[in-house]
Write a protein that holds these residues in place. Sequence first.
Motif, PDB file in Angstrom:
ATOM      1  N   ARG A   3       0.181  51.528  31.829  1.00  0.00           N
ATOM      2  CA  ARG A   3      -0.170  50.615  32.535  1.00  0.00           C
ATOM      3  C   ARG A   3      -1.486  50.066  33.299  1.00  0.00           C
ATOM      4  O   ARG A   3      -1.600  49.330  33.596  1.00  0.00           O
ATOM      5  CB  ARG A   3       0.652  50.968  34.003  1.00  0.00           C
ATOM      6  N   GLY A   4      -1.715  51.095  32.597  1.00  0.00           N
ATOM      7  CA  GLY A   4      -3.770  50.524  32.513  1.00  0.00           C
ATOM      8  C   GLY A   4      -4.509  49.741  31.773  1.00  0.00           C
ATOM      9  O   GLY A   4      -5.389  49.864  31.946  1.00  0.00           O
ATOM     10  N   ASN A  14      -9.464  51.375  26.238  1.00  0.00           N
ATOM     11  CA  ASN A  14      -8.970  51.256  27.385  1.00  0.00           C
ATOM     12  C   ASN A  14      -9.703  49.667  27.360  1.00  0.00           C
ATOM     13  O   ASN A  14     -10.446  49.403  27.023  1.00  0.00           O
ATOM     14  CB  ASN A  14      -8.998  51.386  28.954  1.00  0.00           C
ATOM     15  N   LEU A  65      -4.225  44.018  36.068  1.00  0.00           N
ATOM     16  CA  LEU A  65      -4.981  45.018  36.584  1.00  0.00           C
ATOM     17  C   LEU A  65      -4.875  44.780  38.502  1.00  0.00           C
ATOM     18  O   LEU A  65      -4.231  46.157  39.089  1.00  0.00           O
ATOM     19  CB  LEU A  65      -6.867  45.333  36.788  1.00  0.00           C
ATOM     20  N   ALA A  96      -0.864  46.174  38.825  1.00  0.00           N
ATOM     21  CA  ALA A  96      -0.848  47.060  38.795  1.00  0.00           C
ATOM     22  C   ALA A  96      -1.475  47.833  39.670  1.00  0.00           C
ATOM     23  O   ALA A  96      -0.346  48.771  40.037  1.00  0.00           O
ATOM     24  CB  ALA A  96      -1.708  47.912  36.964  1.00  0.00           C
ATOM     25  N   VAL A  97      -2.835  48.146  40.287  1.00  0.00           N
ATOM     26  CA  VAL A  97      -2.785  49.134  41.053  1.00  0.00           C
ATOM     27  C   VAL A  97      -2.193  48.265  42.630  1.00  0.00           C
ATOM     28  O   VAL A  97      -2.341  49.503  43.080  1.00  0.00           O
ATOM     29  CB  VAL A  97      -4.279  48.641  41.486  1.00  0.00           C
ATOM     30  N   TYR A 111       1.384  50.319  42.083  1.00  0.00           N
ATOM     31  CA  TYR A 111       1.378  52.444  41.712  1.00  0.00           C
ATOM     32  C   TYR A 111      -0.010  52.684  42.219  1.00  0.00           C
ATOM     33  O   TYR A 111      -1.030  52.668  41.860  1.00  0.00           O
ATOM     34  CB  TYR A 111       1.155  52.279  39.555  1.00  0.00           C
ATOM     35  N   ASP A 135      -1.500  55.638  42.131  1.00  0.00           N
ATOM     36  CA  ASP A 135      -2.431  56.837  40.646  1.00  0.00           C
ATOM     37  C   ASP A 135      -3.804  56.827  40.249  1.00  0.00           C
ATOM     38  O   ASP A 135      -4.517  55.234  40.454  1.00  0.00           O
ATOM     39  CB  ASP A 135      -1.816  55.608  39.343  1.00  0.00           C
ATOM     40  N   ARG A 139      -5.906  57.239  37.700  1.00  0.00           N
ATOM     41  CA  ARG A 139      -6.194  57.346  36.514  1.00  0.00           C
ATOM     42  C   ARG A 139      -6.415  55.413  36.978  1.00  0.00           C
ATOM     43  O   ARG A 139      -7.332  55.290  36.253  1.00  0.00           O
ATOM     44  CB  ARG A 139      -5.525  57.328  35.545  1.00  0.00           C
ATOM     45  N   LEU A 140      -6.183  54.476  37.739  1.00  0.00           N
ATOM     46  CA  LEU A 140      -6.258  53.279  37.469  1.00  0.00           C
ATOM     47  C   LEU A 140      -6.925  53.515  38.581  1.00  0.00           C
ATOM     48  O   LEU A 140      -8.061  52.654  38.662  1.00  0.00           O
ATOM     49  CB  LEU A 140      -5.021  52.652  38.406  1.00  0.00           C
TER      50      LEU A 140
END
Length: 304
Positions: free
Chosen positions: A127-128, A159, A188, A191-192, A195, A198, A200-201
């Motif tokens: 996802r990231g 990444n 991005l 995605a943030v 989630y 998360d 990691r994000l």
Amino acid sequence: METTTALGEFLRTRRAQLRPEDAGLTPYPGRRRVPGLRREELALLAGVSATYYTRLEQGHSANASDGVLDALARALRLTGDERAHLYDLARPARPGRTPQHRPAKARPATRQLIDAMPQVPAAVLDRGNDVLAWNALGHALLAGHLDPTAPDRPADRPNLTRLLFLDPHTRELHARWEEDARTAVAALRLAVGRYPEDRRLAQLVGQLAIQSPEFAAMWARHPVRDCAVGSKSFRHPLVGPLELQFESLPLSDGTTHRLLLYSAAPDSPSAAALALLTGTLGTGTAGTGTLGAEWAAEVPAGRE
């Protein structure tokens, strides 16, 4: 990541993009301290009280109804992706949306699938935009200067968004770097919003915001767009210009992994260049470590 802050930031950036005249309103009298719509003006357009909207923007009013969110989306003239993002920010605790804390892994069957397509550049992303796996051509196209086994090691895992902003080789590879960078930031952001827990994000955003002023400036504008299909122009150090179409396909395996695929128009110069790159894979030029030297030699002076 503090979702209420993200919601307020998103609403403020979208208010700033609309003038009262554009929305058919007579501007409030007096000097305007901020560009775009005032809170009171947006509340009027959405049919809610100014007090309620202010609390919502400041993160003090949870559980906004569908009607309120839809009214705000209409008043702000949000796109479909932006509207979905508004819902994500306003309602972060959705069933089934669990945070991802441990490093993900590509399934063996998915690795087998991309390896069975030797003439198609392919990668498996989380996802990231961490690369969980790539086939030989995907590695040669996107990051031939890196160790091809790097996706197997979470600590070294490439990444694509980080490479785009912080790696000089990747920056030189993208002929339309600024356009691709804006697209990556918009994806991005989406995605943030989906989630928010998360870590990691959040860590990725923090690292990029600190190390790349260009990322920080783009992030502050709060762009939002789902970038599942499109085109990219590459300046490959071995085969020259490439104009490729890409598709990002979600995997239906219960993960949030995606399959990233590239293709060239039939009988085009890009198709010929892609075939030439494919041909290097059996010669030891790509995928064995020597390609890294080729990429390094092609980076212009001053980019390091």
